[in-house]
Write an enzyme that holds these catalytic residues in place. Structure first.
Site, mmCIF file in Angstrom:
data_model
loop_
_atom_site.group_PDB
_atom_site.id
_atom_site.type_symbol
_atom_site.label_atom_id
_atom_site.label_comp_id
_atom_site.label_asym_id
_atom_site.label_seq_id
_atom_site.Cartn_x
_atom_site.Cartn_y
_atom_site.Cartn_z
ATOM 1 N N GLU A 41 0.869 -1.267 0.136
ATOM 2 C CA GLU A 41 0.174 -0.115 0.093
ATOM 3 C C GLU A 41 0.985 1.386 -0.027
ATOM 4 O OE1 GLU A 41 -3.387 1.881 2.833
ATOM 5 O OE2 GLU A 41 -2.161 0.235 3.546
ATOM 6 N N LYS A 113 -8.947 2.409 -2.602
ATOM 7 C CA LYS A 113 -9.388 1.839 -1.201
ATOM 8 C C LYS A 113 -10.652 2.181 -0.735
ATOM 9 C CE LYS A 113 -7.217 1.586 3.431
ATOM 10 N NZ LYS A 113 -5.997 1.751 4.166
ATOM 11 N N CYS A 153 -5.425 -3.143 2.182
ATOM 12 C CA CYS A 153 -5.248 -3.133 3.553
ATOM 13 C C CYS A 153 -6.531 -3.371 4.299
ATOM 14 C CB CYS A 153 -4.529 -2.121 4.184
ATOM 15 S SG CYS A 153 -3.991 -2.232 5.749
ATOM 16 N N LYS A 196 -1.186 -9.965 16.099
ATOM 17 C CA LYS A 196 -1.993 -9.483 14.976
ATOM 18 C C LYS A 196 -1.652 -10.384 13.772
ATOM 19 C CE LYS A 196 -2.519 -5.045 12.824
ATOM 20 N NZ LYS A 196 -2.075 -3.332 12.697
ATOM 21 N N GLY A 307 21.749 5.692 28.957
ATOM 22 C CA GLY A 307 22.180 5.584 30.342
ATOM 23 C C GLY A 307 22.044 4.127 30.873
ATOM 24 N N GLY A 310 22.190 -0.757 35.470
ATOM 25 C CA GLY A 310 22.014 -1.734 36.045
ATOM 26 C C GLY A 310 20.540 -2.418 36.296
ATOM 27 N N ASN A 390 14.079 13.966 41.777
ATOM 28 C CA ASN A 390 13.698 14.463 40.329
ATOM 29 C C ASN A 390 15.373 15.318 39.965
ATOM 30 O OD1 ASN A 390 11.337 13.259 39.873
ATOM 31 N ND2 ASN A 390 10.259 15.303 40.302
ATOM 32 N N GLU A 419 5.565 2.823 33.488
ATOM 33 C CA GLU A 419 5.945 4.138 34.166
ATOM 34 C C GLU A 419 5.309 5.437 33.513
ATOM 35 O OE1 GLU A 419 10.675 2.345 35.391
ATOM 36 O OE2 GLU A 419 10.128 3.514 33.770
ATOM 37 N N LYS A 543 3.089 14.753 31.156
ATOM 38 C CA LYS A 543 4.376 14.190 30.729
ATOM 39 C C LYS A 543 4.485 13.559 29.566
ATOM 40 C CE LYS A 543 5.763 13.420 35.764
ATOM 41 N NZ LYS A 543 6.379 12.386 36.566
#
Length: 569
Positions: A41, A113, A153, A196, A307, A310, A390, A419, A543
Site C-alpha cells: 500500500e 481503497k 489493507c 496481529k 544511560g 544496572g 527528580n 512507568e 508528561k
C-alpha cells in the site's frame, strides 16, 4: 501466472528512492519469470505519509516518478504500485488511496481503497476519499485470462466483530463475490501488534472461504517514526491453509506460481508446508530491533547512547540497540549517585562487557551538591523529597543530552509503559531522548522478554542478530533484582506503586481495552487501587505529551494513537 511479492521497506516521502526500490524488485522478479509484481500500500510514498500528502509539489513529482517507472519497467512484467490519486476539483481531502498498474506502455489506476481507517494511529479520512466500487483486474498470463480481486489493507478487515469500525456496512469482500475471481490480492501497510499476525491470517482465511479463491496478503516492512511494520506477508489457499510466508521484520521478495482455482465443489489439493511463524517473543524482539535501526538510519544517526543503570529496562534497551546498530556504534553512560548500589554498578559493567559496549562513568554527586548549594535562596532550604529525586534524574538527563549533542548520537530513552502510564518518570530527566524504545512494553512484558532472551530458545535469534548466543545475556542478577530507581536509600518501586503483576493488568484494561473503573471494580478489583491508578494515569498526561516517540507494539500505545486532553475532568 507467476506472482512476485515484494515486501519493501520504503522511506516516507522519498518518491524517487522508493521508485528505485520498486524497479530493483522488478528486475529480480522478471529474472525469476514473474508476470506481476506486487508492492505494498502507498509503496511509492511509504506509509504513513501524513501531511506530506498535502503538498502539491509532491503530487506532481509522483507523476514524473510513475513515468520513469513506465520507461524502465521490464518487458513482459506488470507492476502494482501504491499511489495517491488526485481527484479533480477537490480540495482536502482530494485524493484516493489507490493502486496503479504500471506496464511498459503506460500506467492506469485499477483500484481505490474503500475502507479508510480513522482510528488509533490512522487518519486516512483527513487525506483520502473512499472508493465506491469493487476492483477486478483482468490479466493474460500463462496462456489464460486471470481475474484478480484487488483490495487495499483495511478492505480485508470486514468481520462481524469489527463492524463498529464500519457502521455503513460496506463489505469489499462480499462485493467481489459475484465476479468469481481467481485470486484475491490485499496490498497492505499494517503496523506490527502482538498477536496481529494470527488475526491477519484468520481474516485472509475467511475471505478465501467466502470467495473460493486463494488470498495473497502483502505487507510493508520497516520502521517509520513510532510505527514498525513487520512484513510477515503470506499466501493462503482457498481452504485458508498457508502456502507461503515471507520474513518477519526484514525485506523479502518471493515468487509464487498461482494455479487456476479448482472447479467449484472440487476438493482442494494438499497444501505444501509453509514455514512456521517465529516465536512471539522473537517477533517482538525483531520488531523492536528493526524499529531502532530504521529510526536511526532514516533520521541520519549512526550511533546511539543510553544511560545504563544496572536495572532491567536499560539492560533490555542496550541489547536492542546493540542488535540494531552493532555494539561498536552504541555507548553507555554509568552515572552513579550516593544512592547507587554496588550491585547495580557491577551488573551494568557486566552487561556492557557481554555486549561489547563502550562505557563511560560520570559520577553525579558533585553536581547534586552544586544544586543543593544553589537552590536554598529560592527554596528557603536545600532540595528534599521528590524534588531532590527528580534533580538526580534531571542531572543524568542533562549529561546524556550533552554527550549525545557533542558526539552526534541518538539518545535512547529506557522507560517502560507502566512507568509512562502512572508518571513514575521524570520530565526532562530519564524521559529525555529521541526515541522511547520500550515505552509500549509493560514492566511484566519487559521481564518476560528478558527471561526469553536468557533462555536456550533465543540462541538462534540472538546469533542472527549479532548478539552473543551462548549463556545468559541479560543475566540473572538483573532479572531477579527488585525494581528500583535508586534515588534514595533502599528505594524500591513497590514503595510508590502496586506490584507490577497487579498494576499492569489494570493499566492494560484501562489503556487498551478502554474499561471503566466501575467495570474493573465490578469484576473484583480493589476500588481504592482502581481509583488510585486512574488518577495517576490521568495526572501523568502532561508528561506523556512531551515524551519521545514510542515504538508501538500494542493495540494502543502512547503517541499519535493516544489523544487524551491534559486539562480535563
Amino acid at each position: 501466472m507467476r506472482l512476485a511479492l515484494a515486501q519493501l521497506n520504503p522511506l516516507v516521502g522519498d518518491l524517487e528512492g522508493n521508485g528505485h526500490r520498486i524497479l530493483a524488485a522488478a528486475e529480480r522478479a522478471r529474472a525469476g519469470g514473474a508476470d506481476l509484481l506486487l508492492t505494498p500500500e502507498l509503496s511509492l510514498w511509504g506509509y504513513p505519509p501524513r501531511d506530506l500528502l498535502l503538498r502539491p509539489a509532491l503530487i506532481q513529482r509522483q507523476g514524473r516518478v510513475l513515468a520513469s517507472l513506465v520507461a524502465a519497467c521490464p518487458d513482459g512484467l506488470a507492476l502494482l504500485v501504491g499511489v495517491a490519486e488526485p481527484v479533480a476539483g477537490r480540495r482536502q481531502p482530494g485524493l484516493h488511496n489507490a493502486l496503479a498498474l504500471v506496464e511498459r506502455g503506460g500506467w492506469r489506476i485499477v483500484c481505490r481503497k474503500r475502507l479508510l481507517p480513522s482510528y488509533d494511529v490512522f487518519d486516512e479520512r483527513r487525506y483520502f476519499l473512499p472508493g465506491d466500487a469493487p476492483a477486478v483486474l483482468e490479466l493474460e498470463a500463462g496462456g489464460r485470462s486471470w481475474r484478480l480481486g484487488l483490495t487495499i489493507c483495511e478492505d480485508l478487515w470486514v468481520e462481524e466483530n469489527l463492524r463498529s469500525r464500519w457502521p455503513d456496512a460496506v463489505d469489499p469482500i462480499a462485493d467481489l463475490a459475484p465476479g468469481r475471481i481467481d485470486l484475491l490480492l490485499n496490498l497492505s501497510a499494517s503496523p506490527f501488534g502482538r498477536g496481529k499476525g494470527e488475526v491477519r491470517q484468520g481474516l485472509a482465511a475467511r475471505a478465501a472461504a467466502r470467495l473460493a479463491a486463494p488470498v495473497v496478503y502483502l505487507n510493508q516492512v520497516g520502521g517509520n517514526d513510532e510505527l514498525v511494520f513487520d512484513g510477515a506477508s503470506f499466501v493462503v489457499d482457498r481452504a485458508g491453509r498457508p502456502l507461503l510466508r515471507l520474513a518477519c521484520a526484514a525485506e523479502d521478495l518471493a515468487l509464487w506460481p498461482a494455479d487456476p482455482t479448482p472447479a467449484a465443489g472440487a476438493e482442494p489439493a494438499p497444501a505444501p508446508a509453509a514455514a512456521a511463524p517465529p516465536d512471539p517473543w522473537e517477533q517482538l524482539l525483531r520488531v523492536l530491533v528493526l524499529g531502532v535501526r530504521d529510526y536511526a538510519a532514516k533520521c541520519g544517526f549512526q550511533r546511539a547512547l543510553l544511560g545504563l543503570s544496572g536495572g532491567i529496562d536499560s539492560a533490555l534497551v542496550a541489547v536492542i540497540a546493540a542488535a540494531a546498530l552493532g555494539p561498536d556504534q552504541v555507548e553507555v553512560l554509568r552515572m552513579p549517585s550516593p544512592f547507587s548500589s554496588a550491585g547495580s554498578l557491577g551488573d551494568a559493567d557486566d552487561l556492557a562487557r557481554r555486549l561489547g559496549l563502550a562505557t563511560a562513568t560520570l559520577p553525579i554527586a558533585p553536581l547534586m551538591e552544586a544544586f543543593a548549594a544553589a537552590l536554598p535562596p529560592a527554596l528557603g532550604a536545600p532540595p528534599a523529597g521528590v524534588t531532590e529525586e527528580n534533580l538526580q534524574s534531571r542531572i543524568r538527563g542533562t549529561l546524556l543530552m550533552a554527550v549525545a549533542n557533542q558526539k552526534g548520537g541518538l539518545l535512547l530513552s529506557t522507560g517502560n509503559k507502566s512507568e509512562l502510564a502512572v508518571g513514575y518518570c521524570t520530565l526532562y530527566g530519564d524521559m529525555n531522548g529521541g526515541l522511547s524504545v520500550i515505552g509500549d512494553l509493560y514492566k511484566t512484558t519487559v521481564f518476560g522478554l528478558c527471561e526469553w532472551l536468557d533462555g536456550e530458545a533465543s540462541g538462534p535469534c540472538r546469533a542472527a542478530l549479532g548478539l552473543p548466543s551462548d549463556g545468559e545475556l541479560i543475566g540473572a542478577a538483573i532479572r531477579t533484582k527488585p525494581p528500583s530507581a535508586e534515588l534514595r536509600p533502599d528505594q524500591r518501586d513497590s514503595d510508590s506503586l502496586p506490584d507490577y503483576g497487579v498494576l499492569d493488568p489494570l493499566l492494560k484494561a484501562s489503556i487498551e481495552e478502554l474499561r471503566t473503573p466501575e467495570e474493573l471494580v465490578a469484576e473484583g478489583a480493589d476500588p481504592a487501587l482502581v481509583a488510585r491508578v486512574a488518577g495517576l494515569l490521568r495526572r501523568a498526561e502532561f508528561k506523556r505529551r512531551q515524551a519521545a516517540p514510542v515504538l508501538k507494539v500494542s493495540d494502543r500505545a502512547f503517541g499519535t494513537g493516544w489523544r487524551m486532553p491534559i486539562a480535563s475532568a
